[in-house]
Design a protein around this motif. Structure first.
Motif, PDB file in Angstrom:
ATOM      1  N   CYS A 275       0.841  98.456  99.463  1.00  0.00           N
ATOM      2  CA  CYS A 275       0.016  97.570  98.626  1.00  0.00           C
ATOM      3  C   CYS A 275       0.826  96.530  97.862  1.00  0.00           C
ATOM      4  O   CYS A 275       0.482  96.182  96.721  1.00  0.00           O
ATOM      5  CB  CYS A 275      -0.862  98.376  97.676  1.00  0.00           C
ATOM      6  N   PHE A 276       1.887  96.024  98.476  1.00  0.00           N
ATOM      7  CA  PHE A 276       2.592  94.893  97.900  1.00  0.00           C
ATOM      8  C   PHE A 276       1.826  93.616  98.252  1.00  0.00           C
ATOM      9  O   PHE A 276       1.329  93.463  99.360  1.00  0.00           O
ATOM     10  CB  PHE A 276       4.025  94.800  98.443  1.00  0.00           C
ATOM     11  N   HIS A 277       1.771  92.690  97.318  1.00  0.00           N
ATOM     12  CA  HIS A 277       1.008  91.467  97.497  1.00  0.00           C
ATOM     13  C   HIS A 277       1.707  90.497  98.446  1.00  0.00           C
ATOM     14  O   HIS A 277       2.939  90.426  98.472  1.00  0.00           O
ATOM     15  CB  HIS A 277       0.808  90.768  96.151  1.00  0.00           C
ATOM     16  N   LEU A 278       0.903  89.734  99.169  1.00  0.00           N
ATOM     17  CA  LEU A 278       1.393  88.633  99.998  1.00  0.00           C
ATOM     18  C   LEU A 278       0.769  87.351  99.490  1.00  0.00           C
ATOM     19  O   LEU A 278      -0.465  87.212  99.472  1.00  0.00           O
ATOM     20  CB  LEU A 278       1.037  88.852 101.472  1.00  0.00           C
ATOM     21  N   TYR A 279       1.621  86.403  99.070  1.00  0.00           N
ATOM     22  CA  TYR A 279       1.083  85.141  98.580  1.00  0.00           C
ATOM     23  C   TYR A 279       0.383  84.389  99.714  1.00  0.00           C
ATOM     24  O   TYR A 279       0.859  84.345 100.841  1.00  0.00           O
ATOM     25  CB  TYR A 279       2.170  84.245  97.962  1.00  0.00           C
ATOM     26  N   GLY A 280      -0.740  83.799  99.384  1.00  0.00           N
ATOM     27  CA  GLY A 280      -1.552  83.111 100.384  1.00  0.00           C
ATOM     28  C   GLY A 280      -2.637  84.000 100.943  1.00  0.00           C
ATOM     29  O   GLY A 280      -3.632  83.511 101.480  1.00  0.00           O
TER      30      GLY A 280
END
Length: 363
Positions: free
Chosen positions: A241-246
């Motif tokens: 659940c690490f964020h991905l920009y975009g």
């Protein structure tokens, strides 16, 4: 070959990827390895069980230095930069005045008055322009684009530290702990060794002179690190659940709805802090929540959630062997255990909201 293809940038390791049979694709203006002949699942599981190496040289770097570097970064980054000790790292977001997220970043304090911030590849030019614009009229600080000065390799997995220690002058003692940074010599090359990563596994990231990257890559692979592409990097980060920009972060949404309130310290007065405080006080109308499919199907970005909400990231989890994702959901639905339905190309797929992370070691 089209003009757009010829304009793609290549990392110092392009020839290594080509020789290894990697599938190379356009990504954020770069020609990058999405996978190698072993395949995404094998690469993913190797990182979970042993060690993989990623070329992430497309990432950008900005150096901020000078007697007021701390004051400047405290103004533009959401976290409390004063808490970064020399040799430490900190995660934060870069916000607009309205609280929208411009990027998520790691900043390393290299010396009392010297910081290095790593930007996402697609955002580097935008971030650099933002840093430079905010630095106008801010005495005692210099903002320097360092993206051309570094190649970046991520060595990740439960065996990553032991492998890198075997190539480092000074062995394991030369490597920093998690969320720390240190100068070291790896495979004969000077490097900034960072105890960070994007996989949910232990490991390090190496910032090197571009000319040194091929020899260090060769040494890592020869020592047993499996070349791993961006597709496995995405499945690995999504399982934890690490964020991905975009996808999961964007200018139109703020950090509170994204679950990143923990890295926002409004009392520092960072740009966007008033909007972030207002969102925190009022409570968001939606939250980013992880989910797991309970039947067949693979969720994808843009899939609608019945009753409101939208999938921002989705994939087939190699570790869990089912469809997983993250979605912005109405607050009342973003509760672990809540059953939802996702519209995947006209078929409603049942899922259940889960706690973070979706993948845990030993489960």
């Amino acid at each position: 070959m089209s003009a757009s293809e010829t304009s793609l940038r290549r990392t110092p390791l392009y020839a290594r990827h080509e020789a290894a049979g990697a599938k190379l694709v356009p990504f954020a203006g770069w020609e990058m390895p999405v996978q190698y002949p072993a395949g995404i699942r094998a690469e993913h599981l190797t990182v979970r069980e042993a060690v993989g190496v990623f070329d992430v040289s497309h990432m950008g770097e900005i150096e901020t230095r000078g007697p007021r570097a701390l004051d400047f970064l405290q103004r533009i980054l959401s976290n409390d930069v004063a808490r970064i000790a020399v040799g430490a790292a900190q995660y934060s977001v870069l916000c607009k005045e309205d609280g929208g997220v411009l990027d998520d970043l790691f900043t390393y304090r290299l010396a009392d008055e010297r910081y290095l911030t790593v930007t996402n590849a697609a955002n580097h030019d935008k971030d650099l322009a933002w840093f430079q614009r905010q630095a106008e009229g801010f005495d005692g600080v210099e903002v320097v684009d360092r993206a051309a000065d570094y190649a970046m390799l991520a060595v990740q997995g439960p065996q990553a530290r032991a492998l890198v220690a075997g190539l480092a002058a000074g062995g394991a003692e030369a490597l920093p702990r998690r969320f720390r940074v240190a100068e070291a010599t790896v495979a004969g090359a000077p490097a900034l060794v960072c105890g960070t990563g994007y996989t949910g596994e232990d490991g390090v990231e190496l910032l090197l002179a571009p000319d040194d990257a091929p020899a260090v890559w060769d040494a890592l692979v020869d020592a047993g690190a499996a070349p791993t592409g961006l597709a496995a990097r995405d499945t690995l980060r999504l399982e934890v659940c690490f964020h991905l920009y975009g996808n999961d972060l964007m200018e139109s949404r703020g950090p509170i709805a994204a679950g990143l309130g923990w890295c926002c310290k409004e009392e520092t007065g960072f740009i966007g802090s008033e909007a972030v405080r207002a969102a925190r006080d009022a409570g968001p109308s939606e939250l980013l929540a992880p989910f797991v499919f309970t039947g067949p199907g693979i969720p994808r970005q843009g899939n609608a959630v019945v009753g409101g909400g939208e999938v921002t990231s989705g994939t087939l989890s190699p570790s869990l062997e089912t469809g997983i994702g993250m979605a912005y959901l109405p607050v009342e639905q973003a509760v672990p255990g809540t059953e939802i339905e996702v519209d995947v190309r006209g078929k409603l797929r049942p899922a259940v909201v889960k706690e973070k992370p979706l993948f845990r070691k030993g489960t």
